[in-house]
Design a protein around this motif. Structure first.
Motif, PDB file in Angstrom:
ATOM      1  N   PHE A   1      36.855  48.041  33.600  1.00  0.00           N
ATOM      2  CA  PHE A   1      36.593  47.270  34.808  1.00  0.00           C
ATOM      3  C   PHE A   1      37.082  45.858  34.539  1.00  0.00           C
ATOM      4  CE2 PHE A   1      33.677  50.726  34.688  1.00  0.00           C
ATOM      5  CZ  PHE A   1      33.437  51.087  36.006  1.00  0.00           C
ATOM      6  N   CYS A   2      38.035  45.401  35.318  1.00  0.00           N
ATOM      7  CA  CYS A   2      38.557  44.041  35.153  1.00  0.00           C
ATOM      8  C   CYS A   2      38.800  43.479  36.551  1.00  0.00           C
ATOM      9  CB  CYS A   2      39.839  44.045  34.334  1.00  0.00           C
ATOM     10  SG  CYS A   2      40.440  42.379  33.964  1.00  0.00           S
ATOM     11  N   ARG A   3      37.748  42.998  37.135  1.00  0.00           N
ATOM     12  CA  ARG A   3      37.817  42.559  38.524  1.00  0.00           C
ATOM     13  C   ARG A   3      37.979  41.046  38.622  1.00  0.00           C
ATOM     14  NH1 ARG A   3      33.602  43.737  41.830  1.00  0.00           N
ATOM     15  NH2 ARG A   3      32.119  43.163  40.230  1.00  0.00           N
ATOM     16  N   ASN A   4      38.981  40.661  39.412  1.00  0.00           N
ATOM     17  CA  ASN A   4      39.213  39.252  39.733  1.00  0.00           C
ATOM     18  C   ASN A   4      39.507  38.385  38.516  1.00  0.00           C
ATOM     19  OD1 ASN A   4      38.697  39.947  42.447  1.00  0.00           O
ATOM     20  ND2 ASN A   4      36.510  39.829  42.027  1.00  0.00           N
ATOM     21  N   VAL A   5      40.324  38.911  37.633  1.00  0.00           N
ATOM     22  CA  VAL A   5      40.762  38.165  36.451  1.00  0.00           C
ATOM     23  C   VAL A   5      42.273  37.952  36.498  1.00  0.00           C
ATOM     24  CG1 VAL A   5      40.970  38.221  33.936  1.00  0.00           C
ATOM     25  CG2 VAL A   5      38.884  39.032  35.024  1.00  0.00           C
ATOM     26  N   LEU A   6      43.015  39.003  36.801  1.00  0.00           N
ATOM     27  CA  LEU A   6      44.477  38.932  36.770  1.00  0.00           C
ATOM     28  C   LEU A   6      45.024  37.877  37.724  1.00  0.00           C
ATOM     29  CD1 LEU A   6      45.421  42.717  36.579  1.00  0.00           C
ATOM     30  CD2 LEU A   6      45.120  41.087  34.708  1.00  0.00           C
ATOM     31  N   ILE A   7      44.318  37.602  38.807  1.00  0.00           N
ATOM     32  CA  ILE A   7      44.798  36.617  39.784  1.00  0.00           C
ATOM     33  C   ILE A   7      44.897  35.212  39.185  1.00  0.00           C
ATOM     34  CG2 ILE A   7      44.072  37.876  41.844  1.00  0.00           C
ATOM     35  CD1 ILE A   7      41.530  36.185  41.903  1.00  0.00           C
ATOM     36  N   TYR A   8      44.224  34.980  38.071  1.00  0.00           N
ATOM     37  CA  TYR A   8      44.243  33.664  37.435  1.00  0.00           C
ATOM     38  C   TYR A   8      45.290  33.552  36.326  1.00  0.00           C
ATOM     39  CZ  TYR A   8      39.911  33.084  39.962  1.00  0.00           C
ATOM     40  OH  TYR A   8      38.982  33.007  40.958  1.00  0.00           O
ATOM     41  N   LEU A   9      46.022  34.641  36.066  1.00  0.00           N
ATOM     42  CA  LEU A   9      46.987  34.654  34.968  1.00  0.00           C
ATOM     43  C   LEU A   9      48.418  34.613  35.505  1.00  0.00           C
ATOM     44  CD1 LEU A   9      45.382  37.504  32.818  1.00  0.00           C
ATOM     45  CD2 LEU A   9      45.019  35.036  32.606  1.00  0.00           C
ATOM     46  N   ASP A  10      49.321  34.063  34.708  1.00  0.00           N
ATOM     47  CA  ASP A  10      50.731  34.105  35.102  1.00  0.00           C
ATOM     48  C   ASP A  10      51.272  35.514  34.839  1.00  0.00           C
ATOM     49  OD1 ASP A  10      51.571  34.346  32.362  1.00  0.00           O
ATOM     50  OD2 ASP A  10      51.719  32.164  32.156  1.00  0.00           O
ATOM     51  N   ALA A  11      52.496  35.765  35.286  1.00  0.00           N
ATOM     52  CA  ALA A  11      53.070  37.112  35.218  1.00  0.00           C
ATOM     53  C   ALA A  11      53.132  37.647  33.790  1.00  0.00           C
ATOM     54  CB  ALA A  11      54.461  37.125  35.855  1.00  0.00           C
ATOM     55  N   GLN A  12      53.531  36.823  32.843  1.00  0.00           N
ATOM     56  CA  GLN A  12      53.636  37.264  31.450  1.00  0.00           C
ATOM     57  C   GLN A  12      52.258  37.618  30.880  1.00  0.00           C
ATOM     58  OE1 GLN A  12      55.284  34.385  28.732  1.00  0.00           O
ATOM     59  NE2 GLN A  12      55.295  35.824  27.024  1.00  0.00           N
ATOM     60  N   ALA A  13      51.271  36.787  31.139  1.00  0.00           N
ATOM     61  CA  ALA A  13      49.911  37.053  30.651  1.00  0.00           C
ATOM     62  C   ALA A  13      49.341  38.318  31.294  1.00  0.00           C
ATOM     63  CB  ALA A  13      49.006  35.849  30.910  1.00  0.00           C
TER      64      ALA A  13
ATOM     65  N   MET B   1      44.036  59.775  30.802  1.00  0.00           N
ATOM     66  CA  MET B   1      43.294  60.081  32.029  1.00  0.00           C
ATOM     67  C   MET B   1      42.174  59.058  32.282  1.00  0.00           C
ATOM     68  SD  MET B   1      45.121  62.500  33.063  1.00  0.00           S
ATOM     69  CE  MET B   1      44.297  63.232  34.449  1.00  0.00           C
ATOM     70  N   GLY B   2      42.097  58.013  31.464  1.00  0.00           N
ATOM     71  CA  GLY B   2      41.137  56.942  31.698  1.00  0.00           C
ATOM     72  C   GLY B   2      41.555  56.099  32.889  1.00  0.00           C
ATOM     73  N   VAL B   3      40.601  55.401  33.471  1.00  0.00           N
ATOM     74  CA  VAL B   3      40.881  54.647  34.693  1.00  0.00           C
ATOM     75  C   VAL B   3      40.692  53.147  34.504  1.00  0.00           C
ATOM     76  CG1 VAL B   3      40.395  56.563  36.258  1.00  0.00           C
ATOM     77  CG2 VAL B   3      38.544  55.029  35.578  1.00  0.00           C
ATOM     78  N   LEU B   4      41.502  52.404  35.240  1.00  0.00           N
ATOM     79  CA  LEU B   4      41.452  50.949  35.277  1.00  0.00           C
ATOM     80  C   LEU B   4      41.081  50.540  36.691  1.00  0.00           C
ATOM     81  CD1 LEU B   4      42.045  48.067  34.206  1.00  0.00           C
ATOM     82  CD2 LEU B   4      44.461  48.480  34.779  1.00  0.00           C
ATOM     83  N   LEU B   5      39.993  49.784  36.814  1.00  0.00           N
ATOM     84  CA  LEU B   5      39.535  49.314  38.115  1.00  0.00           C
ATOM     85  C   LEU B   5      39.725  47.807  38.187  1.00  0.00           C
ATOM     86  CD1 LEU B   5      37.401  51.686  37.005  1.00  0.00           C
ATOM     87  CD2 LEU B   5      36.717  51.480  39.378  1.00  0.00           C
ATOM     88  N   LEU B   6      40.500  47.377  39.170  1.00  0.00           N
ATOM     89  CA  LEU B   6      40.785  45.959  39.370  1.00  0.00           C
ATOM     90  C   LEU B   6      40.071  45.463  40.614  1.00  0.00           C
ATOM     91  CD1 LEU B   6      44.652  46.010  38.697  1.00  0.00           C
ATOM     92  CD2 LEU B   6      42.829  45.435  37.091  1.00  0.00           C
ATOM     93  N   GLY B   7      40.097  44.151  40.825  1.00  0.00           N
ATOM     94  CA  GLY B   7      39.533  43.574  42.041  1.00  0.00           C
ATOM     95  C   GLY B   7      40.361  43.954  43.255  1.00  0.00           C
ATOM     96  N   HIS B   8      39.779  43.819  44.435  1.00  0.00           N
ATOM     97  CA  HIS B   8      40.459  44.220  45.668  1.00  0.00           C
ATOM     98  C   HIS B   8      41.728  43.424  45.929  1.00  0.00           C
ATOM     99  CE1 HIS B   8      37.576  47.156  47.018  1.00  0.00           C
ATOM    100  NE2 HIS B   8      36.594  46.327  46.700  1.00  0.00           N
ATOM    101  N   SER B   9      41.820  42.211  45.443  1.00  0.00           N
ATOM    102  CA  SER B   9      43.008  41.390  45.684  1.00  0.00           C
ATOM    103  C   SER B   9      44.026  41.502  44.546  1.00  0.00           C
ATOM    104  CB  SER B   9      42.602  39.932  45.874  1.00  0.00           C
ATOM    105  OG  SER B   9      41.972  39.450  44.706  1.00  0.00           O
ATOM    106  N   GLU B  10      43.831  42.459  43.650  1.00  0.00           N
ATOM    107  CA  GLU B  10      44.726  42.611  42.499  1.00  0.00           C
ATOM    108  C   GLU B  10      45.417  43.973  42.534  1.00  0.00           C
ATOM    109  OE1 GLU B  10      42.377  40.159  39.094  1.00  0.00           O
ATOM    110  OE2 GLU B  10      41.432  41.998  39.799  1.00  0.00           O
ATOM    111  N   SER B  11      46.616  44.009  41.971  1.00  0.00           N
ATOM    112  CA  SER B  11      47.325  45.281  41.833  1.00  0.00           C
ATOM    113  C   SER B  11      48.253  45.194  40.629  1.00  0.00           C
ATOM    114  CB  SER B  11      48.131  45.611  43.094  1.00  0.00           C
ATOM    115  OG  SER B  11      49.345  44.887  43.116  1.00  0.00           O
ATOM    116  N   LEU B  12      48.841  46.319  40.291  1.00  0.00           N
ATOM    117  CA  LEU B  12      49.796  46.356  39.184  1.00  0.00           C
ATOM    118  C   LEU B  12      51.236  46.283  39.679  1.00  0.00           C
ATOM    119  CD1 LEU B  12      48.219  48.978  36.744  1.00  0.00           C
ATOM    120  CD2 LEU B  12      47.978  46.485  36.794  1.00  0.00           C
TER     121      LEU B  12
END
Length: 168
Positions: A106-118, A133-144
């Motif tokens: 679970f990593c919600r609302n973290v990636l939005i604060y990082l630059d592309a490389q990070a 088969m493990g899952v990654l859950l991001l915040g609603h405003s984040e994607s890969l």
């Protein structure tokens, strides 16, 4: 693994949901919470929450999983024993190995604060730590999107999560 767990509400909630489901009663369940802030980790380990933390929590859940204390309540020991915390920078790949391999991140609302490389580096760490088969859950405003193509998109009821493919 609850990456960027702040003061611990998310990992304790996950442990409570697992406990309530009864699905893993015969399994050893560990929920790991990490945060870059030592102050947040110290608060998470105390497992004490004031009245504002309970404003939407059903009363039966509060009675089952919290012991009243002056000014709030503390998470019961059975749930606390399932949850482990550590201070960690998500960009530190070596330190992330201490988490071990996990079924969900679970990593919600973290990636939005990082630059592309990070973002790419953090997602690589998550990919390495997830079991197939493990899952990654991001915040609603984040994607890969434009970050990684290593995951499969999994459609759940009203939400999207990312799954590590079986062969990775």
């Amino acid at each position: 693994w609850c990456a960027a767990c702040s003061s611990g509400q998310e990992p304790y909630t996950i442990a409570m949901l697992i406990d309530r489901s009864g699905l893993l009663r015969d399994c050893e369940v560990r929920v790991f919470g990490s945060d870059i802030s030592k102050r947040c980790i110290a608060a998470a380990r105390r497992a004490f929450y004031g009245p504002s933390s309970f404003r939407v929590l059903p009363e039966d859940v509060r009675r089952e999983y919290f012991e009243p204390r002056a000014g709030g309540a503390v998470v019961i020991e059975r749930i606390r024993s399932m949850v482990h915390f550590s201070q960690m920078n998500l960009l530190d790949q070596e330190r992330a190995r201490m988490v071990g391999r996990v079924d969900a991140i679970f990593c919600r609302n973290v990636l939005i604060y990082l630059d592309a490389q990070a973002r790419r580096r953090v997602i690589d760490v998550f990919l390495e730590r997830l079991l197939p088969m493990g899952v990654l859950l991001l915040g609603h405003s984040e994607s890969l999107l434009n970050v990684s193509t290593a995951f499969e998109l999994l459609h759940l009821r009203g939400d999207l999560v990312y799954r590590k493919p079986r062969g990775r």
